[in-house]
Design an enzyme around this catalytic site. Sequence first.
Site, mmCIF file in Angstrom:
data_model
loop_
_atom_site.group_PDB
_atom_site.id
_atom_site.type_symbol
_atom_site.label_atom_id
_atom_site.label_comp_id
_atom_site.label_asym_id
_atom_site.label_seq_id
_atom_site.Cartn_x
_atom_site.Cartn_y
_atom_site.Cartn_z
ATOM 1 N N HIS A 54 1.093 -1.057 0.141
ATOM 2 C CA HIS A 54 -0.063 -0.109 -0.099
ATOM 3 C C HIS A 54 0.911 1.204 0.160
ATOM 4 C CE1 HIS A 54 0.993 -0.393 4.241
ATOM 5 N NE2 HIS A 54 1.156 0.812 4.556
HETATM 6 C C1 UD1 Z 1 -1.652 5.939 6.745
HETATM 7 C C2 UD1 Z 1 0.084 6.349 6.878
HETATM 8 C C3 UD1 Z 1 1.247 4.773 6.500
HETATM 9 C C4 UD1 Z 1 0.119 3.783 7.291
HETATM 10 C C5 UD1 Z 1 -0.834 3.524 6.486
HETATM 11 C C6 UD1 Z 1 -1.930 1.835 7.352
HETATM 12 C C7 UD1 Z 1 0.574 8.318 7.038
HETATM 13 C C8 UD1 Z 1 1.476 9.408 6.473
HETATM 14 N N1 UD1 Z 1 0.542 6.845 6.309
HETATM 15 O O1 UD1 Z 1 -0.711 5.221 5.402
HETATM 16 O O2 UD1 Z 1 2.390 4.620 7.536
HETATM 17 O O3 UD1 Z 1 1.302 2.084 6.302
HETATM 18 O O4 UD1 Z 1 -1.813 4.131 7.410
HETATM 19 O O5 UD1 Z 1 -2.560 1.868 6.670
HETATM 20 O O6 UD1 Z 1 -0.460 8.358 7.830
HETATM 21 N N2 UD1 Z 1 -8.343 5.183 2.903
HETATM 22 C C9 UD1 Z 1 -9.759 4.630 2.524
HETATM 23 N N3 UD1 Z 1 -10.236 4.647 3.588
HETATM 24 C C10 UD1 Z 1 -9.802 4.609 5.360
HETATM 25 C C11 UD1 Z 1 -8.355 5.314 4.782
HETATM 26 C C12 UD1 Z 1 -8.101 5.690 3.511
HETATM 27 O O7 UD1 Z 1 -10.520 4.163 1.193
HETATM 28 O O8 UD1 Z 1 -10.557 3.886 6.553
HETATM 29 C C13 UD1 Z 1 -8.432 5.458 1.359
HETATM 30 C C14 UD1 Z 1 -7.950 6.675 0.922
HETATM 31 O O9 UD1 Z 1 -8.635 7.079 -0.595
HETATM 32 C C15 UD1 Z 1 -6.795 7.738 1.085
HETATM 33 C C16 UD1 Z 1 -5.980 7.136 0.746
HETATM 34 O O10 UD1 Z 1 -7.185 5.418 1.438
HETATM 35 O O11 UD1 Z 1 -6.708 9.238 0.829
HETATM 36 C C17 UD1 Z 1 -4.700 7.140 1.450
HETATM 37 O O12 UD1 Z 1 -5.065 6.940 3.363
HETATM 38 P P1 UD1 Z 1 -4.379 8.195 4.448
HETATM 39 O O13 UD1 Z 1 -4.246 7.377 5.865
HETATM 40 O O14 UD1 Z 1 -3.909 9.073 3.872
HETATM 41 O O15 UD1 Z 1 -2.469 7.140 3.872
HETATM 42 P P2 UD1 Z 1 -2.083 5.676 4.588
HETATM 43 O O16 UD1 Z 1 -1.880 5.330 3.282
HETATM 44 O O17 UD1 Z 1 -3.554 4.528 4.811
#
Ligand code: UD1
Length: 363
Positions: free
Chosen positions: A205
Amino acid sequence: MQALVTHVLGARPNFMKAAPVIRALGAAGVEQVLIHTGQHYDARMSDVFFTDLGLPEPDVNLQVGSGLHGEQTAAVIAGVERELMERRPSLLVVYGDVNSTLGAALAAAKLHVPIAHVEAGLRSFDNTMPEEINRRLTDQLCKLLFVTSPEAIGYLASEGVASDGVHFVGNTMIDTLVACLPQLDAARVRAMHGLPERYMVATLHRPFNVDSPEAAALLTKAMHQAADEAPVIMPVHPRGRARFEAAGLAEHPGIRMCEALGYLEFMSLVRGAAAAITDSAGVQEETTFLRVPCLTLRPVTERPVTVTSGSNRLVRVDELASAVHDALAAGPYRGELPALWDGLSGPRIARVIIGWLASQPLR
Ligand code: UD1
């Protein structure tokens, strides 16, 4: 309301790290408040972990949601600041290295609320990963720094962090794994997913692996070669789903993509796997503990102990297929596990926090 200890959690990996600390402080009768920033909000990225890990319901959810780093971190700062001004805790506890960790620490530091960081001092020395920036800056703001690995003590000293706040306590994510081991039923979960006895599990991811169509295409090719060796089950983080679908990842008959899984279901699959392929941080540690060979698709790791005292190997995408072949042939890791990976880190942290609270002037 005055809560003695306030915890801020936001994203999936925080939940496993926090549960043992909250449990140990609760057992000692410490008054606690739980703030969920809402960085992760899907039931499969958040709610299921609260159920699986027996975490208490958050007292408040800031609902910051997804967004650019600036937007997301700013929303965490503003929301945590509001809560801290109202609740005035004696200590804020933050976990790991996600945007919620740094946002909460910044809000607390400006309000002179002392901060404890669980999983302090890890360093990849790769500032292209947002997590490295989050953990370096968070550590600069903390009074208490709980480290999982001895090399972290030296890194913190070289960054000017006062040594009297640094405590080597072991790994709370491993506490969670130890506590849940009796509930991990690899055979049942494998059967639920229709997998044969010999299979691999994959999680990918990271932005550098999934955010561009070119990276997703390269990874898809390598995963197809890996799946020639053994079937692969791949729970997909919402971040990578569309890209992997577009790249045709699931078109190999040996690859099963499924929704993101809860903690118990996922760890059951890891426990029974012949090997894991990942770019996650926590999976490198969990596979070390479970002695499952792990191939990490990252150029560097902030968890070197998983390579030196574990089954982890860093691989490039073009090396993946041969690394999978070798890992399956070598079988489970048989060496020593890292120091203090004994399931007792949460109680160690609670003892330090309680001692520290007792040393503070009465409010
Ligand atoms: C975050 C952490 C990462 C961790 C990961 C675990 C940061 C910088 N990164 O990355 O270190 O390894 O979580 O999962 O904080 N999204 C959903 N549903 C959710 C959450 C996210 O659909 O409940 C999607 C959205 O499109 C979002 C993308 O995932 O834009 C990224 O989510 P985000 O929390 O920004 O970062 P992660 O890639 O999850």
